[in-house]
Design an enzyme around this catalytic site. Sequence first.
Site, PDB file in Angstrom:
ATOM      1  N   ASP A  45       0.711  -1.055   0.129  1.00  0.00           N
ATOM      2  CA  ASP A  45       0.228   0.014   0.161  1.00  0.00           C
ATOM      3  C   ASP A  45       0.812   1.165   0.039  1.00  0.00           C
ATOM      4  O   ASP A  45       1.477   1.600   1.137  1.00  0.00           O
ATOM      5  CB  ASP A  45      -1.047  -0.021   1.232  1.00  0.00           C
ATOM      6  CG  ASP A  45      -1.933   1.229   1.172  1.00  0.00           C
ATOM      7  OD1 ASP A  45      -2.187   1.826   0.093  1.00  0.00           O
ATOM      8  OD2 ASP A  45      -2.326   1.544   2.257  1.00  0.00           O
ATOM      9  N   ASP A  71      -2.203   5.335  -5.183  1.00  0.00           N
ATOM     10  CA  ASP A  71      -2.225   4.388  -3.999  1.00  0.00           C
ATOM     11  C   ASP A  71      -2.796   2.858  -4.611  1.00  0.00           C
ATOM     12  O   ASP A  71      -3.526   2.846  -5.108  1.00  0.00           O
ATOM     13  CB  ASP A  71      -3.732   5.056  -3.514  1.00  0.00           C
ATOM     14  CG  ASP A  71      -3.979   4.242  -2.113  1.00  0.00           C
ATOM     15  OD1 ASP A  71      -3.350   3.306  -1.925  1.00  0.00           O
ATOM     16  OD2 ASP A  71      -5.089   4.490  -1.556  1.00  0.00           O
TER      17      ASP A  71
END
Length: 396
Positions: A73, A281
């Site tokens: 992430d 992201d």
Amino acid sequence: MAPTIFLLLTLLSIAESTAGKGGGLKLELIRRRLSPGNVSPMAAKSQIWPETSEFIVKIAIGTPPTEVHAILDTGSDLFWAQCRPCAKCYQQTNPIYDPSKSSTFRILSCKSPQCHLRGSGAACSGTDTCKYSYGYGSGSTQGELASEKMVVTSRSGATTSFPGVVFGCGHNNSGTFNANEMGLIGFGRGAISFVSQIGPSVGGRKFSLCLMPYNTDPRISSSLSIGSGSEVKGPGVITAQLVRTSDQTSYSLTLTGISVRKTLVPYSTSGPPAKGNAVLDTGTPPTLLPKELYGRLAAEVRRHIPSKPIDDDTLCYKDNLGDLVMTLHFDGGVDLRLSTIQTFNKMPDGSFCFTAMSVDDKDALIGNSMMANFLVGYDIDNMTVSFKPTDCTKAG
Ligand SMILES: *[C@@H]1O[C@H](CO)[C@@H](O)[C@H](O)[C@H]1NC(C)=O
Ligand SMILES: *[C@@H]1O[C@H](CO)[C@@H](O)[C@H](O)[C@H]1NC(C)=O
């Protein structure tokens, strides 16, 4: 999978509340801890593969090691894993890491500077143990910050070990995590992120990754490179300068507009867009666009595709769409050309669905589907991000 995982969205307020206590000093501590004289800079290359539509990294933690499969992430900083004893753990296929069985596990105290590294989510004071609390758009984790030995296995089979990496021992974890996801590994810009911690001992706080398109055979894996050798350069590389915003975690760019073939859809119809309005992201599958921008973009997509969508709201089409080129325009004349591999996910039923959706927000988030088949290099030290069109299913 259903695009309901919005990691990051509620994270920033939590991360920011601890940011002021961190700063440069802590970075120095990390360098000392993680750069023992006998470790020469080298690249750590670990395997990643798509698990539903998240990307998973395998890291062995503890002595003896437990293999943890964690969601990669770039939208957050903390590395955490489900950890015994569980106050509340979600169901997990592999054994849950048990620190009482590891000789290298050390819990941090609140007094430890490492407890307050930027992005740690530490929620404590005094001499207590270093408790943390981290929230995502659709989940949360709570536990204690600890340090532990971590071992990364390169695709060549070589192992590199990192003593004393700070991570979250998560005793209370919930959200849209599945049984194969044992935690989440933050690759954000914050000092607590895995790449910030190990970067100095592997040639720099930089990494690159190549994400496979949605619905790629799960047996095919790709690579995450960290440190020296991870630079993305050469012909065809597009490099953008990252924008410094108040958010110390994200990789932010300024998105000025999106073109559908040659038709420009500006980000905003009322003046120039805010600096750093778009974050990259990898922990969020879809691209999220402000409602008003999405509306104008979707209208343009409909206009350029002759067939009617199966479902008008979702922009899913029955057939392959051919060569609908779209371009992301970033500040400074940086244009990222996207093919339908990035803009439409091929679903298991054979239909093709737009990889962007609308959100109630003024900022945009570029999700992992739209970064498929790019080798993307993130360089925290130089504040750049570079893209190279690459067939990630063959990149090895
Ligand atoms: C776990 O975390 C949730 C969300 O923050 C909280 O409401 C709950 O009380 C916690 N449960 C335990 C057993 O600590
Ligand atoms: C990053 O910055 C360093 C020094 O600041 C420089 O030597 C290096 O060439 C830069 N790397 C890239 C890929 O631009």
